[in-house]
Design a protein around this motif. Structure first.
Motif, short mmCIF file in Angstrom:
data_model
loop_
_atom_site.label_atom_id
_atom_site.label_comp_id
_atom_site.label_asym_id
_atom_site.label_seq_id
_atom_site.Cartn_x
_atom_site.Cartn_y
_atom_site.Cartn_z
N LYS F 197 0.96 -1.55 -0.43
CA LYS F 197 0.40 0.14 -0.01
C LYS F 197 0.82 1.21 -0.18
CE LYS F 197 -3.12 2.18 2.78
NZ LYS F 197 -4.35 2.54 4.25
N ASP F 200 -2.24 5.21 -1.12
CA ASP F 200 -3.81 4.94 -0.52
C ASP F 200 -4.07 3.62 -1.89
OD1 ASP F 200 -4.63 6.40 -2.49
OD2 ASP F 200 -6.73 7.27 -1.77
N GLN F 242 -9.82 -1.72 0.47
CA GLN F 242 -8.51 -2.16 -0.25
C GLN F 242 -8.40 -3.37 0.12
OE1 GLN F 242 -5.88 0.60 2.55
NE2 GLN F 242 -6.19 1.93 0.65
#
Lengths: 246, 262, 262, 246, 246, 262
Positions: F197, F200, F242
């Motif tokens: 990551k 974002d 995510q």
């Protein structure tokens, strides 16, 4: 050690090796046996042989062990692999760790540690041959090695074992300076050390089963024998000193 | 014993209190803290106990398995006592291999239990030379405030007293811990009393700060009024009288301590 | 080899002495120190010896036990040589796991004994695949003043030569060390000579200070006039001639060294 | 653990211990269980009992671990030897090392570490009794112990397991808070933690075999259960605070 | 290794793999095989493959190893677990410790260590596949990796093994660059290294049983073969340099 | 993850590049580096492979031996995966016992292989309770430039796929590695995709510098389109979206990754 338990350890006032209850084994003291060391001594109690060497006062590593106000007395008690019946693996185990701790505590009491703030005084107690009472033989050797190294001391440490044997009727008898059979089969094994001039007991460990009265009787016997050993230590140091000043 | 420093002020307060036979927590020099024992606290363990002794708290657990005997003792089981000074319980305890403090603690508790003859390891033999019971007693302080020796001994004894034996099938070699019923074979009970020398007094059951303020320590293991284990600790010496005093008092205390272990 | 510093003054004294073929202790460059061997010094050991070589002193002990053979050598016993540079013997030796200096020392002594064929490990088989003799030789310096290689090899050989075999009962699996009579099976004897290169000279049997003053070391193991083991040490190089010189001298010295081992 | 695989772990919507798929076991929280520590908490999930203690912020050794800009949060997850069926050897193994790492990472996210540059915040997570889901129980305990120690935090860490059970037809069902049988025999075991106020997942580890849809379904169930646990944590801290301020 | 001893290792002047006594196996040198490292090289002797990487000069930890006047050359010789017939446990044992020591000593002689007081020059010698002579292959690789790292050197270290084989009559013959069968069954195995320009032997270890004359003969053969390897090293460095300067 | 510092400049370059979906090496955020797999590289190993993934390079080897089964699984062989972050491969790797980074790496690769059911360890039983096959897969980075998880998984799988079984004679207990023919029993293949990551965004197959620049990591093991293993790493958090994004992409990537393993 698949040996049979003996029928008695003492009979008619005589122990297996012929000693009387209050007798220590023949004791030999050899000073300066390890010239590399700052001080050294070998102490022999019968078939038990122990060498102590002293290095220091010297710099102390690791840093977090440093004591600002005084020297740290460190002891490493170890047995040579072939000093016992079954080969001992090299390096200290839990038993050796515990013994090293109590020996260091006894010696710390007599060393004038405040003379050497932040420093280490390292004592190595090495059992060359074991026939019981190795830690107390080692403590005498350590006391002598410290004196040999010129470390200022409040008193010497005088050490021996005492314990409880049994006769052919199973009756208990207190005896001093246990040898191997008495240690294996007896009913009490006490490691003991005194600083005679200070009038203090510096080492006291016991495995066994004794009454309070038995313990007190044994302690009195041990105190008496300790005075003999004290004299031997002093004679050995005197001889060493005279030899040195020749 | 432990390297934390306490202030000189507190040091002299502790000494004065002992001198006056009225310790900082109100106890007399010959008084134990309140003792509370709870057993059967760990369902996964064959036996377990939590001992609370003032602010010191110790948990002990017994695990029993099957192993091969030592070569020189083919018909004896094995009893092992181990102390873990986990860093969870005090900011001076460190992670890693047990240091000399933990080793001494474990060995002194072990010594009392072994020398008292609490367990006849011959009763732990399943098949000579082949299979024996291995009894592990591990104890951990859950909060350390001094005198882990006596609390550890009590916890180990209480855990052992309430432990149950698994069963073992010699043919299938399967160990079964369901429906354990039989007690662990025990021949007697041992307790320990520990004294700290503060000034020239011996105070029983010292707190951790009393331990810091003391120059020597004496632990006495008692079974049936006999002395079965001794361990002096600390950089100071004890007089012969101080030792005799502690032994006499330890014999007296043993009767009360025994009441805590059913 | 060892990190202690000696003064530049002493360094040049040592070098000048070697250059003049009259070392600081009076020896010639090709001269060993006095050697004294005492055997049977440890009653608990199956064999033992103390070797004194000038101020270096080494004790070796043999312990013999029974174990299982390695999988790939089911009918061979095991011989293991180990050196312990206990911190008792020199202020540069450290406690803990053997460092590279101790490991090298042990392996070089082991190498001479193994490669010379001192012991036919097949003669140490009790029952193929099941039980074989394990022979452990451990040696410790009692005082370290250089050339522990040659002293260690002598001590190991002398301890082995005088060692007695325990007896073993295959049925009861009991090892008995009483009344040991039979010698350990040995096929030959090996000795080692170590040389230190100081300036461009090779000096035999260096003291510890000579080792500090040297840039390279060569240990030569000899059996029956043949070379069975070599080990160069140190941060410096040797010329081909220096090596040949050392080998020739080692063969010569081996005859004298052998006389010390009955 | 030579046990037989059960015929089902869930049947008619009920799990072996009677819970519904979305139910967590009875949870108990005890604050301040280790007075010596700067903060402590015990968290009980059914038969799983875990204690967390916090020491710090304090000086960090060894030096090479120091972080100049912030505190280092260190976690030591360990199991008491008798917390499991077969005695666990003392000291952390590879499993414990991995768990310690992921717990430390989760906690680092919520601790305001920049307030204590160069310092250590040490968290000890000790499993007293294991019946699955020990690391997630421990993470809740650690979150509470940090708060108990007064360490400033961005959020609490709320943690539980979820996974996949099977019914008598072998059909999979997602469930939350696995107990031992479900952990041993189920088809998926997911350790999960969230910081609800931050809206972030801080722990995610899985062993098993699930479809993406199953995973998402389980995660939704876990998020819902996490909010209940979040409230319990907050209530426990409130009670602790009020107790402290009496 | 339950293999039978072969009837001969050399017959009619030809060794098992067809080589003449004075022949080395096909040697390959690959420079820069580990881009992360400051310098690296792979050396292949027949089926023996060894990679050496160099990191440094860099800061030296722990402090007590620091040498004030010069850099310390540290070597870690290790074998991949699958490089040998029976899986090797990870991490160095006693054999690896000894080899690391003698390799470090050989390399220290040629590195101009006084240019980097207090620093470490770390050399990692990793055996990827072992078919005898791994330490000498590794020493060549280390020499090349040091040069690749731009460390100033007095000379290269050129290394190979030699030893004693036997023919069908049991007669000994000196040969260079032992492969596995010769190493296992031969009557002498000598690890050897020279710095040709300095005219010095930097590595010499032997297991075996040879006469002085045999040893000298082998050494002469090895010196000759060493010059070939010396040229290969120089060619490999030249190619690497030219590649780098493109 | 690794404590080397990268400059703030490089950090923001990496972030900007990811934001623009054009990473510093030209890849898109959802793009793997070029993958090259070479098998059979180590003649001494039963199976082996070198995986090159950009500048990351990993070697894996399989060694197969015979041992005794675990007590509680008498008819199952043993599969063990181990990662060695040898200091040869990066200046931040340290010698000594595996640290937490190496332990996590090994356990995550192991987890994918174990949970996917790649190997039915029951097929590795030779004689229940007596002898089973022990399959060791060890892998080492030969150059570390990020994402050792996926490279290690590929290397382990490729090594295993091409490994051959030794033969074993129960009577003589001799293991024979000559003329190995039979493949290792495998039931399926597993691959892993790792995401970092950054900002974002989730970028697949991060380089080492991208790993430094990332706040969290997610490794996803996929077999037949199912998720079999997950591991989040790093001090940052992931949103639920995510995670779902990474899982979806990992399932997609798994098809391409599988093509590399015949």
């Amino acid at each position: 050690m698949g040996d049979e338990k003996p029928k008695f350890l003492i009979k008619g006032g005589k122990r297996l090796d012929g000693r009387k209850p209050e007798d220590v084994r023949p004791i030999q003291i050899k000073m300066g046996v390890v010239p590399n060391a700052d001080g050294s001594a070998e102490v022999i109690f019968g078939k038990t042989r122990v060498i102590a060497t002293v290095y220091g006062p010297r710099e102390l590593h690791p840093r977090h062990q440093v004591i600002n106000e005084r020297a740290r007395v460190r002891v490493r008690y170890d047995m040579m692999t072939f000093s016992v019946e079954d080969r001992k693996r090299p390096g200290p185990g839990r038993r050796e760790t515990e013994i090293s701790k109590v020996l260091a505590e006894a010696l710390t009491r007599v060393v004038i540690t405040e003379k050497y703030p932040t420093r280490a005084i390292d004592v190595f107690v090495t059992v060359v041959q074991a026939d019981a009472s190795t830690r107390v033989a080692g403590l005498n050797a350590a006391s002598l090695a410290l004196a040999d190294a010129g470390i200022p001391m409040r008193d010497l440490v005088v050490s021996l074992s005492f314990g409880k044997s049994y006769d052919e009727k199973g009756q208990g008898h207190m005896v001093v300076d246990l040898e191997k059979e008495e240690d294996n089969w007896g009913m009490g094994d006490i490691a003991y050390a005194v600083a005679p001039a200070l009038g203090e007991v510096l080492l006291l460990q016991m495995d066994g089963d004794v009454t309070l009265e038995e313990f007190k009787k044994g302690k009195t016997m041990a105190d008496k024998a300790a005075l003999e050993i004290y004299e031997m230590q002093k004679r050995a140091l005197k001889a060493r000193y005279e030899e040195g000043s020749k | 014993m432990i390297s934390e420093i306490i202030s000189n002020l507190e040091l002299s307060e502790i000494r004065d209190a002992v001198e006056a036979n009225k310790r900082l927590d109100g106890r007399k020099n010959d008084e134990f803290r309140d003792i509370k024992i709870e057993t059967g606290v760990i369902a996964k363990a064959e036996g377990s106990a939590v001992v609370t002794m003032g602010k010191s708290k110790v948990i002990a657990g017994v695990k029993i398995s099957v192993g091969t005997p030592f070569n020189d003792r083919p018909n004896e089981g094995v009893l092992m006592v181990n102390a873990e000074l986990s860093p969870m319980a005090h900011n001076t305890f460190e992670a890693g291999r047990p240091g000399e403090v933990a080793v001494e603690l474990a060995r002194v508790v072990d010594r009392s239990i072994r020398e008292a003859g609490v367990m006849d390891t011959k009763k732990l033999c399943i098949e000579a030379g082949e299979a024996v019971w291995i009894v592990n007693i591990d104890f951990y302080p859950l909060n350390a405030d001094g005198n882990l020796f006596d609390a550890g001994t009590l916890a180990a004894m209480a855990a052992l007293k309430t432990a149950k034996m698994p069963t073992y099938d010699k043919e299938t070699k399967i160990l079964n811990r369901e429906n354990m019923k039989n007690a662990v074979p025990m021949d007697c009970t041992v307790v320990a009393s520990t004294f700290a020398k503060i000034g020239d007094k011996m105070v029983v059951d010292p707190t951790m700060h009393e331990e810091y303020a003391s120059v020597a320590r004496l632990t006495v293991g008692i079974r049936d009024g006999n002395i079965v284990a001794l361990q002096k600790g600390g950089n100071g010496g004890l007089t012969s009288e101080q030792i005799d005093d502690a032994l006499t008092r330890a014999i007296k205390h043993s009767k009360n301590l025994l009441k805590h272990i059913k």
